[in-house]
Write a protein that holds these residues in place. Structure first.
Motif, PDB file in Angstrom:
ATOM      1  N   VAL A  52       0.833  -1.200   0.000  1.00 34.02           N
ATOM      2  CA  VAL A  52       0.000   0.000   0.000  1.00 34.02           C
ATOM      3  C   VAL A  52       0.866   1.247   0.000  1.00 34.02           C
ATOM      4  O   VAL A  52       1.863   1.334   0.737  1.00 34.02           O
ATOM      5  CB  VAL A  52      -0.944   0.007   1.222  1.00 34.02           C
ATOM      6  N   GLY A  53       0.486   2.216  -0.826  1.00 36.57           N
ATOM      7  CA  GLY A  53       1.137   3.517  -0.847  1.00 36.57           C
ATOM      8  C   GLY A  53       0.213   4.575  -0.286  1.00 36.57           C
ATOM      9  O   GLY A  53      -1.018   4.415  -0.296  1.00 36.57           O
ATOM     10  N   TRP A  54       0.812   5.658   0.207  1.00 34.94           N
ATOM     11  CA  TRP A  54       0.014   6.759   0.760  1.00 34.94           C
ATOM     12  C   TRP A  54       0.622   8.081   0.293  1.00 34.94           C
ATOM     13  O   TRP A  54       1.813   8.322   0.474  1.00 34.94           O
ATOM     14  CB  TRP A  54      -0.002   6.713   2.287  1.00 34.94           C
ATOM     15  N   ILE A  55      -0.200   8.933  -0.295  1.00 37.12           N
ATOM     16  CA  ILE A  55       0.222  10.257  -0.748  1.00 37.12           C
ATOM     17  C   ILE A  55      -0.527  11.310   0.053  1.00 37.12           C
ATOM     18  O   ILE A  55      -1.762  11.380   0.010  1.00 37.12           O
ATOM     19  CB  ILE A  55      -0.066  10.440  -2.246  1.00 37.12           C
ATOM     20  N   GLY A  56       0.207  12.126   0.792  1.00 33.98           N
ATOM     21  CA  GLY A  56      -0.396  13.222   1.556  1.00 33.98           C
ATOM     22  C   GLY A  56      -0.453  12.928   3.038  1.00 33.98           C
ATOM     23  O   GLY A  56      -1.319  12.181   3.492  1.00 33.98           O
ATOM     24  N   THR A  57       0.479  13.509   3.802  1.00 31.37           N
ATOM     25  CA  THR A  57       0.520  13.258   5.242  1.00 31.37           C
ATOM     26  C   THR A  57       0.378  14.550   6.035  1.00 31.37           C
ATOM     27  O   THR A  57       1.184  14.863   6.913  1.00 31.37           O
ATOM     28  CB  THR A  57       1.803  12.517   5.651  1.00 31.37           C
ATOM     29  N   GLY A  58      -0.642  15.324   5.690  1.00 30.85           N
ATOM     30  CA  GLY A  58      -0.999  16.470   6.514  1.00 30.85           C
ATOM     31  C   GLY A  58      -1.637  15.988   7.806  1.00 30.85           C
ATOM     32  O   GLY A  58      -1.535  14.821   8.174  1.00 30.85           O
ATOM     33  N   ARG A  59      -2.357  16.874   8.498  1.00 31.31           N
ATOM     34  CA  ARG A  59      -2.929  16.504   9.791  1.00 31.31           C
ATOM     35  C   ARG A  59      -3.864  15.300   9.694  1.00 31.31           C
ATOM     36  O   ARG A  59      -3.859  14.422  10.552  1.00 31.31           O
ATOM     37  CB  ARG A  59      -3.671  17.701  10.396  1.00 31.31           C
TER      38      ARG A  59
ATOM     39  N   ALA B  84       6.041  13.164   6.902  1.00 32.88           N
ATOM     40  CA  ALA B  84       5.783  11.730   6.788  1.00 32.88           C
ATOM     41  C   ALA B  84       6.686  10.911   7.704  1.00 32.88           C
ATOM     42  O   ALA B  84       6.381   9.752   8.005  1.00 32.88           O
ATOM     43  CB  ALA B  84       5.978  11.276   5.339  1.00 32.88           C
ATOM     44  N   GLU B  85       7.771  11.492   8.158  1.00 33.66           N
ATOM     45  CA  GLU B  85       8.757  10.760   8.954  1.00 33.66           C
ATOM     46  C   GLU B  85       8.184  10.079  10.197  1.00 33.66           C
ATOM     47  O   GLU B  85       8.615   8.976  10.547  1.00 33.66           O
ATOM     48  CB  GLU B  85       9.902  11.701   9.367  1.00 33.66           C
ATOM     49  N   PRO B  86       7.218  10.687  10.915  1.00 32.99           N
ATOM     50  CA  PRO B  86       6.690  10.024  12.118  1.00 32.99           C
ATOM     51  C   PRO B  86       6.102   8.647  11.851  1.00 32.99           C
ATOM     52  O   PRO B  86       6.021   7.819  12.765  1.00 32.99           O
ATOM     53  CB  PRO B  86       5.608  11.000  12.609  1.00 32.99           C
ATOM     54  N   LEU B  87       5.708   8.371  10.616  1.00 35.94           N
ATOM     55  CA  LEU B  87       5.129   7.075  10.293  1.00 35.94           C
ATOM     56  C   LEU B  87       6.148   5.942  10.431  1.00 35.94           C
ATOM     57  O   LEU B  87       5.775   4.784  10.630  1.00 35.94           O
ATOM     58  CB  LEU B  87       4.555   7.088   8.878  1.00 35.94           C
ATOM     59  N   LYS B  88       7.430   6.277  10.348  1.00 36.36           N
ATOM     60  CA  LYS B  88       8.472   5.255  10.499  1.00 36.36           C
ATOM     61  C   LYS B  88       8.413   4.618  11.882  1.00 36.36           C
ATOM     62  O   LYS B  88       8.748   3.440  12.041  1.00 36.36           O
ATOM     63  CB  LYS B  88       9.857   5.871  10.273  1.00 36.36           C
ATOM     64  N   ASP B  89       7.975   5.386  12.866  1.00 39.29           N
ATOM     65  CA  ASP B  89       7.890   4.865  14.230  1.00 39.29           C
ATOM     66  C   ASP B  89       6.848   3.758  14.350  1.00 39.29           C
ATOM     67  O   ASP B  89       6.811   3.032  15.349  1.00 39.29           O
ATOM     68  CB  ASP B  89       7.550   5.986  15.218  1.00 39.29           C
ATOM     69  N   HIS B  90       5.981   3.653  13.342  1.00 36.71           N
ATOM     70  CA  HIS B  90       4.914   2.662  13.378  1.00 36.71           C
ATOM     71  C   HIS B  90       5.106   1.578  12.324  1.00 36.71           C
ATOM     72  O   HIS B  90       4.177   0.834  12.005  1.00 36.71           O
ATOM     73  CB  HIS B  90       3.561   3.348  13.193  1.00 36.71           C
ATOM     74  N   GLY B  91       6.327   1.519  11.763  1.00 38.38           N
ATOM     75  CA  GLY B  91       6.656   0.445  10.841  1.00 38.38           C
ATOM     76  C   GLY B  91       6.497   0.758   9.373  1.00 38.38           C
ATOM     77  O   GLY B  91       6.719  -0.114   8.528  1.00 38.38           O
ATOM     78  N   ALA B  92       6.117   1.980   9.041  1.00 36.81           N
ATOM     79  CA  ALA B  92       5.956   2.356   7.635  1.00 36.81           C
ATOM     80  C   ALA B  92       7.285   2.806   7.048  1.00 36.81           C
ATOM     81  O   ALA B  92       8.217   3.173   7.772  1.00 36.81           O
ATOM     82  CB  ALA B  92       4.928   3.473   7.502  1.00 36.81           C
ATOM     83  N   ASP B  93       7.360   2.797   5.729  1.00 37.77           N
ATOM     84  CA  ASP B  93       8.494   3.351   5.008  1.00 37.77           C
ATOM     85  C   ASP B  93       8.102   4.704   4.438  1.00 37.77           C
ATOM     86  O   ASP B  93       6.920   5.001   4.238  1.00 37.77           O
ATOM     87  CB  ASP B  93       8.911   2.426   3.865  1.00 37.77           C
ATOM     88  N   VAL B  94       9.091   5.532   4.158  1.00 34.32           N
ATOM     89  CA  VAL B  94       8.869   6.841   3.548  1.00 34.32           C
ATOM     90  C   VAL B  94       9.715   6.912   2.287  1.00 34.32           C
ATOM     91  O   VAL B  94      10.896   6.532   2.298  1.00 34.32           O
ATOM     92  CB  VAL B  94       9.249   7.982   4.513  1.00 34.32           C
ATOM     93  N   CYS B  95       9.115   7.369   1.187  1.00 33.43           N
ATOM     94  CA  CYS B  95       9.851   7.466  -0.074  1.00 33.43           C
ATOM     95  C   CYS B  95      10.005   8.920  -0.490  1.00 33.43           C
ATOM     96  O   CYS B  95       9.277   9.801  -0.031  1.00 33.43           O
ATOM     97  CB  CYS B  95       9.152   6.665  -1.170  1.00 33.43           C
ATOM     98  N   GLY B  96      10.976   9.159  -1.382  1.00 28.37           N
ATOM     99  CA  GLY B  96      11.279  10.521  -1.792  1.00 28.37           C
ATOM    100  C   GLY B  96      10.614  10.954  -3.075  1.00 28.37           C
ATOM    101  O   GLY B  96      10.719  12.123  -3.465  1.00 28.37           O
ATOM    102  N   ALA B  97       9.919  10.039  -3.768  1.00 30.99           N
ATOM    103  CA  ALA B  97       9.279  10.382  -5.033  1.00 30.99           C
ATOM    104  C   ALA B  97       7.978   9.605  -5.180  1.00 30.99           C
ATOM    105  O   ALA B  97       7.891   8.428  -4.800  1.00 30.99           O
ATOM    106  CB  ALA B  97      10.207  10.062  -6.208  1.00 30.99           C
TER     107      ALA B  97
END
Length: 322
Positions: free
Chosen positions: A13-20, A46-59
């Protein structure tokens, strides 16, 4: 991407948009163990999602190989950009995800255009606007309304269950957008009515917190009246939904009513009161300022009552009425 062979329990699963809103929704997926990769224009959000096991991509292009990609952006132009703009999710027709689920609040016209762009590339598009804000998401009380291809909905239904308490499928096409607009018409009408009766009883000598406690515990109370009570009691208008956004939805709703030949007399009157709230210039505050306008029209000066009020989402609070 062929979704027929994908195991629902192992979707990428991908996610675009990590506002509030977006970050809170994505966090619920990550915490549920979903294989999630997120992108945001400002990567730090988006970085806080890493604390919950998600990855963050640059593009955004890094998400084209996902089975499902959620979008949660601010406006129609933003959705068009992240899907079709330079480097967008659909910019390479030969390399696209299987399903796009858009949870943003965008115009029906944009939704139709994005649906057509997806279909041209063999991508299923689901419109899935939401009811709630970040605090509602974190409390597990978010509601979603979904329209689009039924098989695509059935594929992602278990993901939607992680995000909120309910997801209602309302049919093909972009009918979910009309449902969300109708929802927001009621949002405005109920808030205006709530403002009127609250001012009435306060001018008659009853405190706002006492009246709203009674209302919320009566058959006329609702999750929404309870949720808005702290703002009414303590006059904290920290924005959850601004008068400008509500005016936009009233414009859309009344236009839809004209197109369908449905009279909306109460909504039409409320639209004028929403316009009056915009006219005050207080467009960065919550639309709960309708209470202030009603008080001013009634010759009543409101003061914060500084009482902890249960919003139904967690511990009673004076500081956070949202």
């Amino acid at each position: 991407m062929d979704m027929t062979t994908a195991d629902p329990s192992d979707l990428r699963v991908g996610w675009i948009g990590t506002g509030r809103m977006g970050v809170a929704m994505a966090e619920r997926l990550a915490r549920a163990g979903v294989r999630l990769t997120a992108w945001n224009r400002t990567i730090a959000k988006a970085e806080p999602l890493k604390d919950h096991g998600a990855d963050v991509c640059g593009a955004i292009a890094d998400l084209r190989d996902r089975h499902v990609v959620f979008t949660m952006v601010s406006a129609s132009a933003d959705l068009e950009h992240v899907l079709l703009g330079d480097g967008g999710l659909l910019a390479d027709p030969g390399h696209v995800p299987g399903i796009v689920v858009d949870c943003s609040t965008v115009s029906t016209e944009t939704s139709v255009a994005m649906r057509e762009a997806c279909e041209e590339r063999g991508v299923s598009f689901l419109a899935a606007p939401v009811s709630g804000n970040g605090k509602v998401v974190r409390a597990g009380q978010l509601s979603l309304v979904v329209s689009g291809p039924r098989p695509a909905y059935e594929t992602v239904a278990h993901l939607l269950e992680h995000i909120g308490k309910s997801a209602t499928y309302v049919g093909e096409g972009d009918t979910a957008r009309l449902v969300k607009i109708a929802h927001n018409l009621m949002l405005g009408v109920v808030t205006q009515t709530m403002a009127e009766i609250t001012v009435l009883v306060e001018k008659g000598g009853v405190s706002r917190h006492a009246f709203l406690e009674f209302l919320n515990n009566s058959v006329m109370g609702s999750a929404f009246t309870r949720y808005k009570s702290p703002a009414f009691v303590n006059l904290d208008y920290s924005p959850t939904f601004t008068p400008l956004l509500l005016r936009k939805d009233f414009d859309l709703g009344l236009a839809a009513a004209r197109g369908l030949d449905v009279p909306l007399p109460v909504a039409a009157l409320t639209a004028q009161l929403v316009q009056a709230s915009v006219g005050t210039g207080r467009v960065e505050e919550d639309f709960s300022i309708l209470l202030d306008l009603q008080a001013a029209a009634s010759g009543l000066e409101l003061k914060p009552e500084n009482v902890a009020v249960d919003d139904g989402l967690g511990p009673a609070s004076v500081e956070d009425p949202s």
